[in-house]
Every structure is written in structure tokens, then in C-alpha cells.
Design an enzyme around this catalytic site. Sequence first.
Site, mmCIF file in Angstrom:
data_model
loop_
_atom_site.group_PDB
_atom_site.id
_atom_site.type_symbol
_atom_site.label_atom_id
_atom_site.label_comp_id
_atom_site.label_asym_id
_atom_site.label_seq_id
_atom_site.Cartn_x
_atom_site.Cartn_y
_atom_site.Cartn_z
ATOM 1 N N SER A 86 0.814 -1.033 0.198
ATOM 2 C CA SER A 86 -0.558 0.094 0.230
ATOM 3 C C SER A 86 0.783 0.630 -0.043
ATOM 4 C CB SER A 86 -1.044 -0.072 0.913
ATOM 5 O OG SER A 86 -0.802 0.306 2.383
ATOM 6 N N HIS A 94 -5.455 -3.330 -2.757
ATOM 7 C CA HIS A 94 -4.647 -2.077 -4.343
ATOM 8 C C HIS A 94 -5.516 -2.958 -5.345
ATOM 9 C CE1 HIS A 94 -4.443 1.325 -0.753
ATOM 10 N NE2 HIS A 94 -3.526 -0.215 -0.521
ATOM 11 N N LYS A 102 -11.972 1.269 -1.729
ATOM 12 C CA LYS A 102 -10.843 1.461 -2.955
ATOM 13 C C LYS A 102 -11.305 1.408 -3.903
ATOM 14 C CE LYS A 102 -7.259 1.215 0.473
ATOM 15 N NZ LYS A 102 -7.119 0.298 1.429
HETATM 16 C C1 LIG Z 1 -7.161 -0.197 2.611
HETATM 17 C C2 LIG Z 1 -6.664 -1.797 3.531
HETATM 18 C C3 LIG Z 1 -6.591 -2.662 4.223
HETATM 19 C C4 LIG Z 1 -8.304 -2.237 5.102
HETATM 20 O O1 LIG Z 1 -9.463 -1.600 4.614
HETATM 21 P P1 LIG Z 1 -10.536 -0.752 5.166
HETATM 22 O O2 LIG Z 1 -11.792 -1.234 4.668
HETATM 23 O O3 LIG Z 1 -10.315 0.685 4.999
HETATM 24 O O4 LIG Z 1 -10.438 -1.569 6.768
HETATM 25 C C5 LIG Z 1 -6.380 -3.279 4.409
HETATM 26 N N1 LIG Z 1 -5.153 -4.268 3.922
HETATM 27 C C6 LIG Z 1 -4.707 -2.962 3.193
HETATM 28 C C7 LIG Z 1 -3.419 -3.440 2.526
HETATM 29 C C8 LIG Z 1 -5.361 -1.332 2.282
HETATM 30 O O5 LIG Z 1 -4.540 -1.272 1.999
#
Ligand SMILES: *Cc1c(COP(=O)(O)O)cnc(C)c1O
Length: 382
Positions: free
Chosen positions: A178, A206, A238
Site C-alpha cells: 500500500s 489495492h 478503494k
Molecule cells: C485499506 C487497506 C486495508 C483496510 O481496509 P479498510 O476497508 O479501509 O479497513 C487493509 N489492507 C490493505 C492492504 C489496505 O490498503
Amino acid sequence: MNIKAIQTFLQQQTASDLYRTRSITDSPQGVELTLNEKPYLNFCSNDYLGLANHPKVNEAFNKGNALYGVGSGASHLINGHTRAHHQLEEELAEFVRRPRALLFSTGYMANLGVISALVAKGDVVFEDRLNHASLLDGGLLSQARLQRYQHSDVGDLESKLSVSKANDRLICTDGVFSMDGDIAPLSDLITVSSKSNSWLMVDDAHGLGTIGATGRGCLELVNASVEDVPILMGTLGKALGTFGAFVAGDEDLIEFLIQRARSYIYTTAMPAAIAEATRMSLKLIDNESWRRDHLNENISYFKHGLEQETEFNSTISNSPIQPIIIGDVQDTVHLSEKLKHAGILVSAIRPPTVPENTARLRITLCADHTRQQIDQLLEALV
Ligand SMILES: *Cc1c(COP(=O)(O)O)cnc(C)c1O
């Protein structure tokens, strides 16, 4: 912590440029965003495909709202699990080509729930050093031994696995990392996990919607079956533009999680309207590949421009996440502030989110960015 210690901590954070504050957004998410009532060009959104405020997704949300109301009123196991949730689970499973999928309220909760359900004291969780905090926290919560291997270093993982006498072993990795945007060495991880008889879990927050010929995520790149990667986690907040998360796997795994994942059981189901909105996002991702094509064109255009026109180097990342590693925290914050003055939002990512001395500007590209907008960013970077 006592009050005095809290005050000292806050002062230290300020002094070292690590104090975190929030801006107030006054508009829907999009490549143009209003922040504290001022317009900006947005290069820090995870809304990679521009679905967070898409008319059809909004409409599906409103229809879902009319049908089910706002609150789901209970957890999934009581009576908060509507037909909308159920249909979304089936469609997500089909999309990622797994037998079953299970919705969680957030990705953070999905990771906590899965890891702590699958491993416990006496087991070991192997995690990439750069994994998302929620995967690391899931490992800590489980009380299994947490072993972190060097970033994307399957050799290091293998040597740690070879001396492990644990009952059960779980290997966890981000699909797309990320903060760096690079992709995990999935084929090698699949080989190593099957050789060592370990579970393999991929968090594709992502990658889902952005990576792979049809947007099915990182696993599509290596055509990984459910046997290769038994646990796939994806988020809906996302590229899908909504909210929530899911875990996909075989029938028994999902049924087990329904019985045992505490962050699934002891929480209110997400609103059904969110599920309906997400069903529409999934349809758009499946039927309209041009968004992903635009995104990929934007990524190439940006990387090329960064190399040709600026003093900064692009990294190995070919994903929507494009970091510019600065190193020093103050320099990074200063650059981010200068960009903001020029009307461009780029987040400064500092330790502890990233390792010491790797503070960075984290640029995220979206399908809706125009060439002119990317040029505007590149000119500002010059
Ligand atoms: C954003 C993210 C999460 C968390 O997801 P949310 O639904 O925002 O709690 C978990 N793992 C990764 C790699 C992320 O980028």
C-alpha cells in the site's frame, strides 16, 4: 499513559513534524476535491476508478436505501444479513473465481477476524515487513508467534519456515503493497506455501479492480486458484468506491469464519444500501474495462513524465500507487505543503506508516485524471 505522558507525546509529535491532523472535505470524492472549502486537484484518493460518486452507483445506493432503509439493525448472524448482502457475496465470489465470499464491515476487521480465527498460540504467522497494519495487528491479536520476513524476500521466508516447528503456519502478504505500489512475488509465495504446507493469505485491497487483464486483482496475474491461495481478502472502499471488505475461499473456510471470526460475529452488518451500491460497482468494473485502460495509460504517462521532466525517480511500481521516496520527514512534509499551495493534494507519508528514513510523497493515480491534470502535477514537481 497518564495525562502528563499524553501531553508530552503530543508535544514531541509536533516538534518532530509527526503530528497528524485531518482536513475537512466539502465535496464528493473525485479527482477534483473541495477541502476546507477550497478546490484542489486530488492525487491521494483510493477511488482509482472514479466509482465513489458514480451516478449509477449512487442510484443503486438510493434504491437499496428505499428497499431496506439505512440501518441493518443487527449483526449478520442475527438478522442484519439482507438479500442484498447475500447477492453481493455471491457476485464477489464469482468475480474472484472462488466458491464463496464473506462480507466484513471493513478490511481492517476482515484481517483481524481471519487471522485470529485461523491461528493461535503455538502457531506462527509469517508476514512481509511492509504488510498493511491490519495484517500485522491480526497476527498480534491471534497470539500466534509473529515472524516478519524481509520485503518480498521469499528466500528469507523460506529460511524462517524451515526452522519453524509450529503446529500451523500462515503466510500473509499484501497483493499490492500500500505504500510502495509494488506487487508481491505471488508465484514464489504459492510454491513456498504449498511446499511447507502453510496457509497463504493475500490482501488485495489495492489490486482488486485495478490489476489484471479483467481487474480481478493480483491473483489474476498468476492465475492463482483457490488451492494456490486459499485466503483472498479484498476491500470495497478503494477501486470499488464504496465501503467494506470480503474474504473469499472455499466453502469450509467461509463456514468456519462464520462460526469463529469474532470481528464478523460481534458487529452490525454494513448497511444493505452499501451492498447494493457495491453490486453496481462490480458490474461496472466487469462491463466497462475502459476505466482500467485509462488508469493504466495514466500510470505510464506519469512514470514517463516523472523520469523525463523532473529530478525525481519513479520506482518499480506499475500500480496506481506511485511513491516518490524523499527520506527526510521535514522535507517530505514541506514538499506536500508546497504542492497544496499550488492546489494539488499529495499525501506525505511518514514513519511509523513507513520505515524510518523513507518518508515519501504518495501519489495515487485514477482513471479520471486527464493528461493536463497529470502535467499540472509534473510541473509542480519540477
Ligand atoms: C485499506 C487497506 C486495508 C483496510 O481496509 P479498510 O476497508 O479501509 O479497513 C487493509 N489492507 C490493505 C492492504 C489496505 O490498503
